[in-house]
Design a protein around this motif. Sequence first.
Motif, PDB file in Angstrom:
ATOM      1  N   LYS A 133     -45.912  16.882  14.007  1.00 26.24           N
ATOM      2  CA  LYS A 133     -45.849  17.570  15.297  1.00 26.24           C
ATOM      3  C   LYS A 133     -44.590  17.195  16.065  1.00 26.24           C
ATOM      4  O   LYS A 133     -43.979  18.048  16.733  1.00 26.24           O
ATOM      5  N   THR A 170     -41.851  19.218  14.652  1.00 22.65           N
ATOM      6  CA  THR A 170     -41.939  20.605  15.122  1.00 22.65           C
ATOM      7  C   THR A 170     -41.365  20.732  16.526  1.00 22.65           C
ATOM      8  O   THR A 170     -40.589  21.649  16.830  1.00 22.65           O
ATOM      9  N   ILE A 216     -46.556  23.052  19.651  1.00 17.75           N
ATOM     10  CA  ILE A 216     -47.766  22.519  19.018  1.00 17.75           C
ATOM     11  C   ILE A 216     -48.955  22.929  19.889  1.00 17.75           C
ATOM     12  O   ILE A 216     -48.829  23.080  21.102  1.00 17.75           O
TER      13      ILE A 216
END
Length: 556
Positions: free
Chosen positions: A336, A339, A346
Amino acid sequence: MKEMNIPVGVSDFEEIRKNEYYYIDKSELIGELLSRTGIKVTLITRPWRFGKTLGMSMLESFFDIRKESRKLFEGLKITENQALCDAWMNQYPTIFVSFRQVDGLDFTGAYDMLTMVIADLYNRHLYLLDGKNATDFQKAAFAHLAHGSGSIKEVKSSLMLLTTMMQSYYEKPVILLIDEYDVPVAKANNNGYYDEMLDVMKGLMQALKDNQALRFAVVTGCLKIAKESIFTGTNKFVSDTITNSRLNEYFGFVQSEVDQLLNDAGLTEQADNIRKWYDGYHFGDFDVYCPWDVMNYMLELQRNPKARPVSYWKNTSDNAIIRSFIEYAGGTITNKLETLMAGGCIVQRVDENLTYDYLHSSEENLWSTLYLTGYLTKARKGDYKDELPDGMAALMIPNAEIKEIFETTVIKWFDDSTKKWNRNALFDAVWNGDSERITKEMNALLRRTISYHDYREDFYHAFLAGIFTGAGYMVDSNKEHGEGRSNVVIYDSMNARVAIFEAKYTKVLENLGSACDTALRQIDDRMYAKEYEEDYDQILCYGISFFKKRCMVKKK
């Protein structure tokens, strides 16, 4: 740029207005709060550096019966409501106390700071000792607290005592303003005395519960500590948070205010820069800029019109919160974070009713904390278009400044983590020419990292150099050799040996082997090893290829 009196680090409303510093009018906050009839306590939570203290200082100037503030508010929007100003401006006894300086490595040190804050507050109201209705018991406790020598029982009840004595003196109910209420327990949690400090703060906050001397109270902080934890029993309690709010436009700068500021300064060409670096927060229905950053950058532009935006949070706050995430890291947190740093979103459940001692009890709490402290923000509809499950929020990094903080924190963590990791097996494999063992050890270390550059080649280059730096080896990056530049060269001068690494990056897993071969051919074709032949007994040449968190090493 036009000369402007830009206030940075000034959170005193009177100082800003008296010195004619540039001020973005937030006075309508007063009317909004007064429109909430029947509400005894309003808790306003916002991230650090979003103007909470300045807002509270403005409220004190407006309400305090001991002040004459009409000149300070001249030209501000609130004065357009003459009836409200007549009824409320400087008409009520007002207490303003901030707990932002209460800190210490242990409970004794922090408690001493707290007693000094209370002593300072009491010394501003010494006139109460002359009140005709003040009892001997009240006067004795007052004197102890004013000298900083109150018992723990007296400290806990100090706000209740002060409101009671003020109401008796003025024969009017009291307005209580408490700023940064959660700083003492946040610091306590960081330093291991949470329970002791929480007990004291719960006592202080009893002034908000069934207090007949109270007209109303406004409390600010960073996190909305669960009511059962610190505001036990407080009635008619309303929370105003970045998720559920009517007050978002009064904390932080909205777009129209930044446009006006840039226009007043003659700096409209900086709009894109400021938006990219300091905008991006999405509170309720408003897009919000961080005011601390905007004003710092405006001040810097006055000194140097060519100044580039930088991170001002980096120097003011404890960014250890991001570090704690990484150290907590499981695979899902790592993915995450990657990302987020690649500009994505997220999806998480956000819980605003947290307690500091449970922040690290679950991954969900960790993401909620990053959101509530301003390191993440809710994505707008254009940033995240999928349907969100009930109770879930799409979170993203708000701007370039916070992205830089994430990246530098990750880099520092990786450097520290690498130093702790036992690399002897890797070093032995390098000097023994064991490419299979190097591949195994490198892959193990790669799995421990967080990619903060979206797997670009410079990420792997820094990764490779960082493994050997600080381990007793001299490392050269991109040094000229023969007819070209090798990526990384590691020197073991004591043993007269050198290792040359040429790194390649591939976007396809199946190409790891061929990328290694290409690297080895480059070492040969460009004669990287030639200059070391006279001075070193052993020259080892490696081709290394990377794909995401995988690598392959081959030896010439």
